[in-house]
Design a protein around this motif. Structure first.
Motif, PDB file in Angstrom:
ATOM      1  N   ILE A 172       0.979  -1.253   0.038  1.00 31.55           N
ATOM      2  CA  ILE A 172       0.078   0.153  -0.036  1.00 31.55           C
ATOM      3  C   ILE A 172       1.086   1.096  -0.138  1.00 31.55           C
ATOM      4  N   ARG A 173       2.001   1.199   0.652  1.00 34.09           N
ATOM      5  CA  ARG A 173       2.994   2.235   0.687  1.00 34.09           C
ATOM      6  C   ARG A 173       3.439   2.573  -0.616  1.00 34.09           C
ATOM      7  N   MET A 174       3.711   1.479  -1.367  1.00 34.26           N
ATOM      8  CA  MET A 174       4.353   1.586  -2.801  1.00 34.26           C
ATOM      9  C   MET A 174       3.394   2.140  -3.643  1.00 34.26           C
ATOM     10  N   LEU A 175       2.087   1.677  -3.586  1.00 34.97           N
ATOM     11  CA  LEU A 175       1.069   2.058  -4.403  1.00 34.97           C
ATOM     12  C   LEU A 175       1.077   3.548  -4.383  1.00 34.97           C
ATOM     13  N   ALA A 181      13.074   2.658  -4.810  1.00 32.09           N
ATOM     14  CA  ALA A 181      14.443   1.716  -4.346  1.00 32.09           C
ATOM     15  C   ALA A 181      14.546   1.171  -3.276  1.00 32.09           C
ATOM     16  N   ILE A 182      14.426   2.155  -2.247  1.00 33.67           N
ATOM     17  CA  ILE A 182      14.539   1.908  -0.678  1.00 33.67           C
ATOM     18  C   ILE A 182      13.785   0.638  -0.543  1.00 33.67           C
ATOM     19  N   TYR A 183      12.364   0.723  -0.802  1.00 35.79           N
ATOM     20  CA  TYR A 183      11.485  -0.478  -0.289  1.00 35.79           C
ATOM     21  C   TYR A 183      12.190  -1.808  -0.817  1.00 35.79           C
ATOM     22  N   ASP A 184      12.425  -1.885  -2.117  1.00 34.41           N
ATOM     23  CA  ASP A 184      13.173  -3.029  -2.734  1.00 34.41           C
ATOM     24  C   ASP A 184      14.312  -3.498  -1.858  1.00 34.41           C
ATOM     25  N   LYS A 185      15.121  -2.730  -1.259  1.00 34.37           N
ATOM     26  CA  LYS A 185      16.516  -2.895  -0.638  1.00 34.37           C
ATOM     27  C   LYS A 185      15.892  -3.291   0.821  1.00 34.37           C
ATOM     28  N   LEU A 186      14.812  -2.695   1.380  1.00 37.83           N
ATOM     29  CA  LEU A 186      14.606  -3.135   2.599  1.00 37.83           C
ATOM     30  C   LEU A 186      13.928  -4.377   2.838  1.00 37.83           C
ATOM     31  N   ALA A 187      13.116  -4.774   1.666  1.00 36.36           N
ATOM     32  CA  ALA A 187      12.320  -5.920   1.481  1.00 36.36           C
ATOM     33  C   ALA A 187      13.196  -7.230   1.439  1.00 36.36           C
ATOM     34  N   GLU A 188      14.518  -6.687   0.560  1.00 33.38           N
ATOM     35  CA  GLU A 188      15.435  -7.642   0.340  1.00 33.38           C
ATOM     36  C   GLU A 188      16.307  -7.979   1.607  1.00 33.38           C
ATOM     37  N   LYS A 189      16.780  -6.841   2.110  1.00 30.46           N
ATOM     38  CA  LYS A 189      17.525  -7.063   3.578  1.00 30.46           C
ATOM     39  C   LYS A 189      16.783  -7.711   4.552  1.00 30.46           C
ATOM     40  N   GLY A 193      14.418   7.346   3.125  1.00 34.79           N
ATOM     41  CA  GLY A 193      14.958   6.287   3.706  1.00 34.79           C
ATOM     42  C   GLY A 193      13.505   5.398   4.260  1.00 34.79           C
ATOM     43  N   ALA A 194      13.811   4.261   4.833  1.00 34.36           N
ATOM     44  CA  ALA A 194      12.636   3.512   5.426  1.00 34.36           C
ATOM     45  C   ALA A 194      13.288   2.361   6.469  1.00 34.36           C
ATOM     46  N   ALA A 195      12.535   2.001   7.493  1.00 32.69           N
ATOM     47  CA  ALA A 195      12.823   1.123   8.314  1.00 32.69           C
ATOM     48  C   ALA A 195      11.613  -0.106   8.623  1.00 32.69           C
ATOM     49  N   LEU A 196      12.300  -1.240   8.825  1.00 29.58           N
ATOM     50  CA  LEU A 196      11.379  -2.155   9.193  1.00 29.58           C
ATOM     51  C   LEU A 196      11.674  -2.746  10.646  1.00 29.58           C
ATOM     52  N   ALA A 197      10.640  -2.912  11.523  1.00 29.73           N
ATOM     53  CA  ALA A 197      10.883  -3.209  12.896  1.00 29.73           C
ATOM     54  C   ALA A 197      10.163  -4.659  13.192  1.00 29.73           C
ATOM     55  N   GLU A 198      10.583  -5.668  13.858  1.00 29.00           N
ATOM     56  CA  GLU A 198      10.049  -6.639  14.155  1.00 29.00           C
ATOM     57  C   GLU A 198       9.915  -6.782  15.870  1.00 29.00           C
ATOM     58  N   VAL A 199       8.817  -6.838  16.396  1.00 32.76           N
ATOM     59  CA  VAL A 199       8.847  -6.939  17.765  1.00 32.76           C
ATOM     60  C   VAL A 199       8.127  -8.213  18.376  1.00 32.76           C
ATOM     61  N   GLU A 200       8.492  -8.712  19.620  1.00 31.45           N
ATOM     62  CA  GLU A 200       7.754  -9.641  20.256  1.00 31.45           C
ATOM     63  C   GLU A 200       7.073  -9.139  21.634  1.00 31.45           C
ATOM     64  N   LEU A 201       5.980  -9.439  21.834  1.00 33.56           N
ATOM     65  CA  LEU A 201       5.120  -8.789  22.943  1.00 33.56           C
ATOM     66  C   LEU A 201       4.681  -9.770  23.670  1.00 33.56           C
ATOM     67  N   ILE A 261      17.287  -0.696   8.731  1.00 30.43           N
ATOM     68  CA  ILE A 261      17.086   0.688   8.240  1.00 30.43           C
ATOM     69  C   ILE A 261      18.112   1.026   6.862  1.00 30.43           C
ATOM     70  N   ILE A 262      17.253   1.504   5.762  1.00 28.52           N
ATOM     71  CA  ILE A 262      17.952   1.793   4.613  1.00 28.52           C
ATOM     72  C   ILE A 262      17.858   3.116   4.754  1.00 28.52           C
ATOM     73  N   HIS A 263      19.061   3.930   4.548  1.00 28.93           N
ATOM     74  CA  HIS A 263      19.030   5.527   4.734  1.00 28.93           C
ATOM     75  C   HIS A 263      19.801   5.943   3.478  1.00 28.93           C
ATOM     76  N   GLU A 264      19.334   6.856   2.841  1.00 33.47           N
ATOM     77  CA  GLU A 264      19.791   7.519   1.711  1.00 33.47           C
ATOM     78  C   GLU A 264      20.406   8.540   1.971  1.00 33.47           C
ATOM     79  N   ASN A 265      21.902   8.767   1.669  1.00 33.16           N
ATOM     80  CA  ASN A 265      22.492  10.040   1.861  1.00 33.16           C
ATOM     81  C   ASN A 265      23.563  10.663   1.071  1.00 33.16           C
ATOM     82  N   GLY A 266      23.414  10.502  -0.069  1.00 41.77           N
ATOM     83  CA  GLY A 266      24.168  11.029  -1.143  1.00 41.77           C
ATOM     84  C   GLY A 266      25.457  10.476  -1.240  1.00 41.77           C
TER      85      GLY A 266
END
Ligand code: MTE
Ligand code: HPA
Ligand code: MOS
Length: 756
Positions: free
Chosen positions: A368-371, A393-401, A611-619, A633-638
């Motif tokens: 939904i975010r890419m859409l 490009a950042i979402y692709d990298k994040l999903a892969e990582k 940039g974008a981040a993905l977190a996994e938690v256990e509650l 985290i994928i962070h673009e910085n030139g």
């Protein structure tokens, strides 16, 4: 460029870095202690200082009546007295200052001041203030497309209210300033401020003396995080007033408890939103009203609100948007700049909304975010064109990582097989605009000196606060002059060397000061071409063109014949004898910035950081405790000026953001007094709170819009990644209670309540 040098690292590790507290004791210095208001809102009837004045060792007790100029320390909006003459506006507002020979005497004397007051009802939250129309300025608005007609016909409409809490800066070095009178009527201020210019200007008005009589020097700060951009001014004014009146050195220094009670924090916001979307999850229209809890005085609240509004759509192209904002006056200490400067608040709302839409339509949170993501050529609601957008490009990298598809399946499987423990994933994209939104602040100066031994001194208006701006400035100068970073000293920020310096803020420190230093160093280099050509001619006996020279690796050599070279050091000695200037001044202003508030359109930012981040938690659903299992985290910085420093900034900021949304719980009582005013009741993240698997990747990019040597700012944007944890926790909670909405911050208590 691979870089390992870090100018402060060794000094910090060996305890030899110099802070204001390391200044030598000054003979005859007076120590200030303040009488703080016990009440948030009141009319002063009488303040009796006579007993305090009589206490042994006390020199003066100063208050509103003792200020030579106007009792006014407001900067952008002039609404703030140094000491209130009549109306107390927040609990722990300073009311009077005792100056004594030692701290103990000052402290004892403060207790002898008696205050008579008539209590007034306080307003503590932004919704009450908004209903009472307690605004510093009228409503601000940004609008694009045709919101109303979309809402009239949209397939889905949802509305809601989203709140975020404040945050304590928790810099290690508390607020402080030491003021020392010197020749004539002048004052030297050793001041823990991000803004030498503001301190100089406000002190000058307060005391009625010209700016050139006030010297502000900042060696380095033990952290600031925005809490010393504007909020340092009041303490500097007190020290300056004391020194001016007594003609003695005066030190004002808050202890942790005072600092946490009396200073403003990140702004809590309440946001009322309405969204229209289609069956695919595409956002068609967004209508949001942002209410900022600004505290007792305007401070930077209006600029913070504006930055929240500029970030209300985050990484999404929303063609029809109505973004309104109101900065509300309440009876809390004046809330102020804090890393992100409103952007985290604005982004938190749209991310809450998009998570809600994904849930309603059962869509994948990344899909939904890419859409809805921005593409090059799209326009923001304020009409700035998106160029060089990196988000897909950042979402692709994040999903892969994160091995996203497998991770999602694993989480689902875990949740299906566990009753009391639930896992959740949270996604947090970021688009952060770089530049001060107050266009005039986007300028800066630098002074470069090469001494005759070839060592270099650089001054800028930038303040070192742990972000290692000094190393970045040195990297820039080293590249221009072709010498080692270790040959360069970056000096304290001082109004005598660099005047009219904008605050070191808005993540623009290295963009503005780095560019100013680059320009100054380039001037020096150009001045050195003639003598270098002459020296090489003397050495080689052949004609040399000054244009043919390369400055690199501590040498100057001929591009056409690299064997023919002189050392930088020899060149400098020669240039001095030749009477060539070995210093230069550089000035930089960020090009092409404008914004028209009347129409809500413009180009407020030089570029964006993505940039974008993905977190996994256990509650643990019985305890409300969570573990942060993974954070990617994928962070673009030139083209990074220094990858290790940037990495440190990303990691530190993300953890700070994580603390904000999960553990840092600011509590005030019904009279507006902070009750969580020390580390025993206010929990910031510690080393054990780091994610079990923490992976950060800097994504280099080639950007025409980027700043000095193709680099991009890193200071603030990564704080927002921490919010991924909040959304991950909300997903975990929803495994148990599908409709739960988690309150902010997601402390164990909040988590348990949401599971009830
Ligand atoms: N990093 C450290 N270690 N200490 C700080 O106080 N402040 C942050 C960020 N990183 C801060 C920090 C904030 S709020 C800003 S605006 C930027 O640094 C300012 O510095 P820069 O513009 O040079 O990045
Ligand atoms: N960021 C930080 N500080 C500021 C800004 C901003 O955009 N505008 C004015 N002061
Ligand atoms: Mo940073 S909040 O702009 O000092």
């Amino acid at each position: 460029m691979k870089s390992t040098h870090h100018l402060s690292g060794k000094l910090h590790l060996t305890g030899r870095s110099h802070f204001i507290a390391d200044e030598a004791p000054v003979a005859g210095m007076l120590h200030a202690k303040l009488l703080f208001s016990p009440i948030a809102h009141a009319r002063i009837i009488n303040l009796d200082i006579s007993k305090a004045l009589a206490y042994p060792g006390v020199h003066r007790v100063l208050g509103a009546k003792d200020i030579p100029g106007p009792n006014q320390i407001g900067h952008v909006i002039k609404d703030e007295p140094l000491f209130p003459a009549e109306i107390i506006m927040y609990a722990w507002q300073p009311l009077a200052m005792v100056l004594a020979e030692d701290e103990q005497a000052a402290e004892a004397a403060v207790k002898l001041i008696t205050l008579e007051y008539e209590e007034l009802p306080p307003i503590l939250d932004e919704e009450t203030a908004d209903a009472a129309k307690e605004w510093y300025v009228p409503e601000r608005s940004i609008e694009s497309g045709d919101v109303d007609s979309i809402f009239a016909s949209a397939p889905h409409i949802m509305e809601g209210k989203t709140k975020n809490a404040g945050q304590e800066h928790f810099y290690m070095e508390g607020q402080r300033c030491r003021a020392i009178p010197f020749e004539d009527s002048r004052l030297l201020l050793h001041c823990a401020t991000q803004s030498t210019m503001e301190v100089q200007e406000v002190v000058s008005h307060l005391l009625g003396i010209p700016a050139h009589d006030i010297v502000v020097d900042v060696p380095r700060l033990g952290g600031a995080f925005g809490g010393k951009e504007r909020a340092a001014t009041i303490w500097a004014c007190m020290a300056a007033l004391g020194a001016f009146v007594c003609r003695k050195p005066v030190q004002v220094k808050l202890n942790r408890d005072e600092d946490m009670r009396a200073t403003g924090k990140r702004h809590p916001f309440t946001s009322l939103w309405k969204v229209a979307y289609d069956n695919d999850g595409r956002i068609l229209a967004y209508d949001i009203q942002l209410l900022a809890n600004g505290g007792a005085y305007a401070d930077l609240s209006v600029a913070i609100l504006e930055r929240a509004m500029f970030h209300a759509e985050n990484t999404y192209h929303i063609p029809n948007a109505r973004i309104r904002g109101r900065a509300c006056r309440t009876n809390l200490p004046p809330n102020t700049a804090f890393r992100g400067f409103g952007a985290p608040q604005g982004i938190f709302v749209i991310e809450s909304v998009i998570q809600q839409i994904a849930k309603e339509l059962a869509l994948d949170p990344i899909a939904i975010r890419m859409l809805n993501a921005y593409h090059n050529g799209d326009k923001t609601p304020y009409d700035q064109e998106i160029k060089e957008c990196q988000i897909s490009a950042i979402y692709d990298k994040l999903a892969e990582k994160a091995a996203y598809d497998k991770l999602k399946a694993d989480v689902a499987q875990f949740n299906a097989s566990h009753k009391n423990h639930k896992r959740g994933l949270g996604i947090m994209p970021v688009k952060f605009g770089i530049s001060f939104t107050t266009a005039l602040l986007n300028q800066g100066s630098a002074l470069v000196w090469v001494y005759i031994d070839g060592s270099v001194s650089v001054s800028t208006g930038g303040v070192e606060m742990g972000q290692e701006l000094s190393t970045k400035v040195a990297v820039v100068v080293s590249r221009v002059l072709g010498i080692r970073v270790e040959q360069i000293r970056v000096e304290s920020s001082n109004t005598q060397r660099v005047g009219n310096a904008s605050p070191t803020a808005a993540s623009t420190g290295s963009d503005i000061n780095g560019n100013a230093a680059r320009i100054a160093a380039e001037k020096v280099r150009e001045q050195l071409r003639e003598p270098a050509a002459k020296l090489l001619e003397q050495n080689s006996g052949t004609a040399v063109s000054p244009e043919d020279l390369v400055f690199s690796e501590g040498k100057v050599y001929l591009l056409s014949n690299p064997q023919s070279s002189v050392s930088f050091q020899d060149l400098i000695g020669f240039a001095y004898v030749e009477r060539v200037p070995l210093g230069a001044y550089g000035y930089y202003r960020t090009p092409d910035l404008w914004f028209n508030r009347e129409i809500g359109k413009g180009r407020p930012f030089h570029y964006y950081v993505y940039g974008a981040a993905l977190a996994e938690v256990e509650l643990d659903c019985r305890m409300g405790e969570h573990t942060l299992k993974q954070l990617f985290i994928i962070h673009e910085n030139g083209q990074s000026l220094h990858t290790e420093i940037d990495m440190g900034q990303v990691i530190g900021a993300a953890v700070q953001g994580y603390g904000w949304c999960t553990m840092e719980d600011l509590v005030w009582d019904d009279k507006g007094r902070y009750t969580s005013a020390n580390p025993s009741t206010y929990k910031i993240p510690g080393i054990r709170d780091l994610p079990e698997n923490f992976q950060v990747e800097l994504l280099p990019s080639q950007s025409k819009e980027a700043s000095v040597f193709g680099s991009k700012a890193t200071g603030e944007p990564p704080l927002i990644y921490g919010l991924a944890v909040f959304f991950a926790l909300q997903e975990a909670v929803r495994e148990v209670k599908p409709d739960a909405v988690l309150s902010f911050p997601a402390t164990p208590e909040a988590l348990l309540l949401s599971l009830k």
